[in-house]
Design a protein around this motif. Structure first.
Motif, short mmCIF file in Angstrom:
data_model
loop_
_atom_site.label_atom_id
_atom_site.label_comp_id
_atom_site.label_asym_id
_atom_site.label_seq_id
_atom_site.Cartn_x
_atom_site.Cartn_y
_atom_site.Cartn_z
N SER A 268 5.65 5.08 -13.16
CA SER A 268 5.10 4.50 -14.39
C SER A 268 6.15 3.80 -15.25
CB SER A 268 4.39 5.57 -15.21
OG SER A 268 5.30 6.56 -15.63
N LEU A 269 7.41 4.18 -15.15
CA LEU A 269 8.43 3.54 -15.98
C LEU A 269 8.80 2.15 -15.48
CD1 LEU A 269 10.76 6.51 -16.95
CD2 LEU A 269 8.90 5.48 -18.24
N ILE A 270 8.31 1.77 -14.30
CA ILE A 270 8.54 0.40 -13.82
C ILE A 270 7.90 -0.60 -14.79
CG2 ILE A 270 7.87 -1.26 -12.02
CD1 ILE A 270 8.37 0.93 -9.98
N TYR A 271 6.75 -0.23 -15.35
CA TYR A 271 6.09 -1.10 -16.32
C TYR A 271 6.93 -1.24 -17.58
CZ TYR A 271 2.17 -0.38 -13.21
OH TYR A 271 1.37 -0.33 -12.10
N VAL A 272 7.58 -0.16 -17.98
CA VAL A 272 8.47 -0.20 -19.15
C VAL A 272 9.64 -1.13 -18.86
CG1 VAL A 272 9.97 1.16 -20.65
CG2 VAL A 272 7.80 2.12 -19.85
N LEU A 273 10.25 -0.97 -17.70
CA LEU A 273 11.39 -1.82 -17.34
C LEU A 273 10.97 -3.28 -17.22
CD1 LEU A 273 13.05 0.48 -14.65
CD2 LEU A 273 13.82 0.08 -16.98
N GLY A 274 9.84 -3.53 -16.60
CA GLY A 274 9.35 -4.91 -16.46
C GLY A 274 9.06 -5.55 -17.80
N SER A 275 8.41 -4.82 -18.69
CA SER A 275 8.12 -5.40 -20.00
C SER A 275 9.40 -5.60 -20.81
CB SER A 275 7.12 -4.53 -20.77
OG SER A 275 7.66 -3.25 -21.01
N ALA A 276 10.39 -4.75 -20.62
CA ALA A 276 11.68 -4.94 -21.30
C ALA A 276 12.37 -6.21 -20.81
CB ALA A 276 12.57 -3.73 -21.08
N VAL A 277 12.31 -6.47 -19.52
CA VAL A 277 12.93 -7.68 -18.97
C VAL A 277 12.22 -8.93 -19.50
CG1 VAL A 277 13.27 -9.01 -16.84
CG2 VAL A 277 13.85 -6.58 -16.90
N VAL A 278 10.90 -8.91 -19.54
CA VAL A 278 10.15 -10.06 -20.05
C VAL A 278 10.46 -10.28 -21.53
CG1 VAL A 278 7.82 -10.91 -20.58
CG2 VAL A 278 8.31 -9.90 -18.34
N THR A 279 10.42 -9.21 -22.32
CA THR A 279 10.70 -9.31 -23.76
C THR A 279 12.11 -9.82 -24.01
OG1 THR A 279 9.18 -7.49 -24.17
CG2 THR A 279 10.73 -8.03 -25.92
N ALA A 280 13.09 -9.27 -23.29
CA ALA A 280 14.48 -9.70 -23.47
C ALA A 280 14.66 -11.16 -23.05
CB ALA A 280 15.42 -8.80 -22.68
N SER A 281 14.00 -11.58 -21.98
CA SER A 281 14.11 -12.97 -21.52
C SER A 281 13.57 -13.94 -22.58
CB SER A 281 13.34 -13.17 -20.21
OG SER A 281 13.89 -12.36 -19.21
N ILE A 282 12.44 -13.61 -23.15
CA ILE A 282 11.87 -14.45 -24.21
C ILE A 282 12.80 -14.45 -25.43
CG2 ILE A 282 9.96 -14.65 -25.86
CD1 ILE A 282 8.16 -13.49 -23.59
N GLY A 283 13.30 -13.28 -25.79
CA GLY A 283 14.20 -13.18 -26.94
C GLY A 283 15.49 -13.97 -26.75
N PHE A 284 16.11 -13.83 -25.58
CA PHE A 284 17.34 -14.57 -25.32
C PHE A 284 17.10 -16.08 -25.27
CE2 PHE A 284 19.21 -10.52 -23.79
CZ PHE A 284 20.38 -10.57 -24.54
N ALA A 285 15.97 -16.50 -24.71
CA ALA A 285 15.66 -17.93 -24.69
C ALA A 285 15.51 -18.46 -26.11
CB ALA A 285 14.38 -18.18 -23.88
N TRP A 286 14.89 -17.70 -26.99
CA TRP A 286 14.70 -18.11 -28.37
C TRP A 286 16.03 -18.13 -29.12
CZ3 TRP A 286 14.70 -15.06 -33.06
CH2 TRP A 286 14.24 -15.76 -34.18
N VAL A 287 16.84 -17.09 -28.92
CA VAL A 287 18.14 -16.98 -29.61
C VAL A 287 19.10 -18.07 -29.14
CG1 VAL A 287 20.21 -15.55 -29.79
CG2 VAL A 287 17.97 -14.55 -30.21
N ASN A 288 19.10 -18.38 -27.85
CA ASN A 288 20.03 -19.39 -27.33
C ASN A 288 19.77 -20.79 -27.87
OD1 ASN A 288 21.61 -17.63 -25.85
ND2 ASN A 288 20.34 -17.82 -24.01
N ARG A 289 18.60 -21.02 -28.42
CA ARG A 289 18.30 -22.33 -29.01
C ARG A 289 18.75 -22.42 -30.46
NH1 ARG A 289 12.13 -23.06 -27.74
NH2 ARG A 289 12.25 -20.83 -27.91
N ARG A 290 19.14 -21.31 -31.04
CA ARG A 290 19.54 -21.29 -32.45
C ARG A 290 21.04 -21.53 -32.59
NH1 ARG A 290 16.01 -19.75 -35.95
NH2 ARG A 290 17.63 -19.16 -37.42
N MET A 291 21.44 -22.12 -33.68
CA MET A 291 22.87 -22.33 -33.97
C MET A 291 23.50 -21.08 -34.58
SD MET A 291 23.44 -25.25 -32.78
CE MET A 291 25.06 -25.56 -33.39
N ALA A 292 22.70 -20.29 -35.30
CA ALA A 292 23.21 -19.08 -35.95
C ALA A 292 22.06 -18.09 -36.08
CB ALA A 292 23.78 -19.42 -37.34
N PRO A 293 22.36 -16.81 -36.19
CA PRO A 293 21.30 -15.82 -36.39
C PRO A 293 20.65 -15.97 -37.77
CG PRO A 293 23.46 -14.75 -36.30
CD PRO A 293 23.67 -16.21 -36.07
N LEU A 294 19.52 -15.33 -37.94
CA LEU A 294 18.79 -15.46 -39.21
C LEU A 294 19.55 -14.84 -40.38
CD1 LEU A 294 15.16 -14.64 -38.02
CD2 LEU A 294 16.10 -16.87 -38.61
#
Length: 138
Positions: A41-67
């Protein structure tokens, strides 16, 4: 605002650990033990963490500075050295033998009247003592 955003991120992370069952060492050990009693069951936790982190890193990498800061604070070195390997081994041994890594141990260790709360606290404190001993000698 920077402290508030850090607090809210930590609170969200802790709630995610509880909801996912990562604070239950039996569930974690059942996931880490491949065999007849394996709990995937923790495979779903790991998978959702990878998806969430991928989206977050893609969003952060487009920014010049943090909020809430002037610049990003990235590691200055990407070298795999003895300190990194020793820390990884300590983390893996603790997680694989006790079913707790430091995050869930802190989230699950709120009740010091029972072994389920007191032991994670002691394990967490001992890991920091061991880390200090190991890393100061490397």
């Amino acid at each position: 605002m920077k402290n508030l955003s850090g607090f809210l991120a930590g609170l969200l992370f802790g709630m995610g650990l509880v909801v996912a069952g990562m604070t239950d060492p039996e569930k974690v050990l059942a996931f880490l033990t491949v065999g007849a009693q394996w709990n995937p069951s923790l495979i779903y936790v790991l998978g959702s963490a990878v998806v969430t982190a991928s989206i977050g890193f893609a969003w952060v990498n487009r920014r010049m500075a943090p909020l809430f800061d002037e610049s990003f604070h990235s590691p200055s070195s990407f070298v795999v050295d003895k300190r990194l390997l020793a820390g990884s081994v300590l983390f893996g041994l603790g997680w694989g033998t006790a079913g707790y890594c430091p995050g869930p141990a802190l989230v699950g260790g709120d009740d010091f009247r029972s072994p389920s709360g007191f032991i994670p606290h002691c394990v967490h404190r001992r890991c920091f003592d061991l880390r200090t001993m190991v890393f100061t000698n490397l």
